[in-house]
Design an enzyme around this catalytic site. Structure first.
Site, PDB file in Angstrom:
ATOM      1  N   ASP A  15       7.001  -1.206   1.739  1.00  0.00           N
ATOM      2  CA  ASP A  15       7.290  -0.126   0.905  1.00  0.00           C
ATOM      3  C   ASP A  15       7.473  -0.610  -0.375  1.00  0.00           C
ATOM      4  OD1 ASP A  15       7.794   2.410  -0.088  1.00  0.00           O
ATOM      5  OD2 ASP A  15       8.833   3.003   1.837  1.00  0.00           O
ATOM      6  N   HIS A 209      15.042   8.105   0.511  1.00  0.00           N
ATOM      7  CA  HIS A 209      14.966   7.386  -1.016  1.00  0.00           C
ATOM      8  C   HIS A 209      16.329   7.838  -1.994  1.00  0.00           C
ATOM      9  CE1 HIS A 209      10.375   7.152  -0.718  1.00  0.00           C
ATOM     10  NE2 HIS A 209      10.894   6.258  -0.191  1.00  0.00           N
ATOM     11  N   CYS A 240       6.385   6.283  -3.794  1.00  0.00           N
ATOM     12  CA  CYS A 240       5.299   6.537  -3.271  1.00  0.00           C
ATOM     13  C   CYS A 240       4.320   6.927  -4.216  1.00  0.00           C
ATOM     14  CB  CYS A 240       5.835   7.672  -2.224  1.00  0.00           C
ATOM     15  SG  CYS A 240       4.256   8.354  -1.267  1.00  0.00           S
ATOM     16  N   ASN A 249      13.368   3.438  -2.796  1.00  0.00           N
ATOM     17  CA  ASN A 249      13.909   3.630  -1.527  1.00  0.00           C
ATOM     18  C   ASN A 249      15.661   3.272  -1.653  1.00  0.00           C
ATOM     19  OD1 ASN A 249      11.717   3.357   0.797  1.00  0.00           O
ATOM     20  ND2 ASN A 249      11.144   2.126  -0.787  1.00  0.00           N
TER      21      ASN A 249
HETATM   22 MG    MG Z   1       9.678   4.916   0.969  1.00  0.00          MG
END
Ligand code: MG
Length: 307
Positions: A15, A209, A240, A249
């Site tokens: 991510d 997040h 994202c 995050n």
């Molecule tokens: Mg994420």
């Protein structure tokens, strides 16, 4: 010290790295994976099998996965958006697949060019194709809030889960606060509702997040509701591409600091992890977040100044 434990799933290598534009050399990614392991991380989303043309940053998925799987006792999951990519991951030797879909129609179309119900069928195909013994994680994005559609009602999440849960009750299900806009009361309410409605689900996880500074507070709310698996990224890397404004995050070092301080064991050495986070924060193009990394550095500077 209590004997409570939580599992932190380090998602930085997937991510976090995915949101970084300049290509990170594969060797550097593997060095981060190894350093995270040395700091005590035992679950990781190591990479994602997606179209290399859509996401060139993760075109080295096979190599990163192989390096992660060489680490004894590391549970390395890989994210896949479709059955075709699950097949690629399987050929590459993946033992733990994470499938992603969104509750929100627009977010799912932006992410995987399918309606949520089409993704349910895709999930069914992925489950059908898994070799015996492979583990499955289901990531439910926009479970609380969508960048396009705003607040997602609990009923919408239930409608989707009513179809997903029976396909594979052994799947671990992660509810994701994709935008970071949820508040602790709603986190507790949704997890309380799904845990009560689907007692057959083996495990629930939360992907938070920290966009509005509520990452740790929301994680604590999920923990109070009975969740004990949390996604996080070192140095708060991530975001994202299809959720504008969803910057980072929740930082792994922030969660490790919080839980260890509460006497809840994470298996992670917070100081070693903070060093890894310092290193990861210097990756060109990295957008960083979290607080504990800065706090520990400031404290180290003060101690040096006095001694
Ligand atoms: Mg994420």
């Amino acid at each position: 010290m209590s004997d409570a434990t939580v599992a932190i799933v380090e998602v930085g290598p997937r991510d976090g790295f995915q949101s970084i534009g300049p290509l990170i050399p594969t060797d550097r990614k593997i060095a981060v994976v190894n350093a995270l392991y040395a700091a005590g991380v035992r679950r990781m989303e190591a990479t994602s099998f997606v179209s290399p043309s859509a996401l060139p940053q993760l075109a080295d998925a096979e190599e990163v996965l192989a390096a992660a799987q060489a680490l004894a006792g590391l549970d390395a999951q890989v994210l896949v958006p479709t059955a075709r990519h699950a097949e690629r991951a399987s050929v590459a030797g993946a033992k733990h697949i994470a499938f992603v879909l969104s509750v929100s129609e627009r977010h799912n179309r932006g992410n995987v060019r399918r309606s949520p119900m089409e993704s349910v069928q895709e999930y069914r195909a992925v489950i059908g194709s898994l070799a015996t013994g492979m583990k499955i994680r289901l990531n439910v994005a926009t479970a609380f809030d969508c960048p396009h559609e705003g607040r997602i009602p609990i009923a919408d999440v239930m409608t989707l889960l009513d179809r997903l849960v029976p396909i594979e009750p052994e799947a671990e299900i992660a509810l994701c606060d994709t935008t970071g806009r949820v508040t602790p009361d709603r986190v507790e309410a949704l997890f309380g509702a799904v845990i009560a409605r689907y007692p057959q689900v083996r495990a629930w996880a939360f992907h938070a997040h920290d966009t509005y500074g509520l990452g740790a507070a929301n994680v604590l709310a999920a923990w109070k509701a009975g969740v004990s698996i949390f996604d996080a990224a070192i140095a708060g890397l991530g975001g994202c591409p299809f959720a504008p404004g969803a910057t980072g995050n929740v930082a792994t070092e922030d969660l490790a600091w919080m839980f260890e301080g509460m006497g809840v064991r994470t298996g992670i050495d917070v100081h070693r992890l903070a060093s890894v986070a310092e290193e990861a924060a210097t990756i060109p193009g990295a957008q960083v977040g979290g607080r504990v990394r800065d706090a520990l550095r400031a404290r180290a500077c003060r101690i040096e100044a006095v001694t």
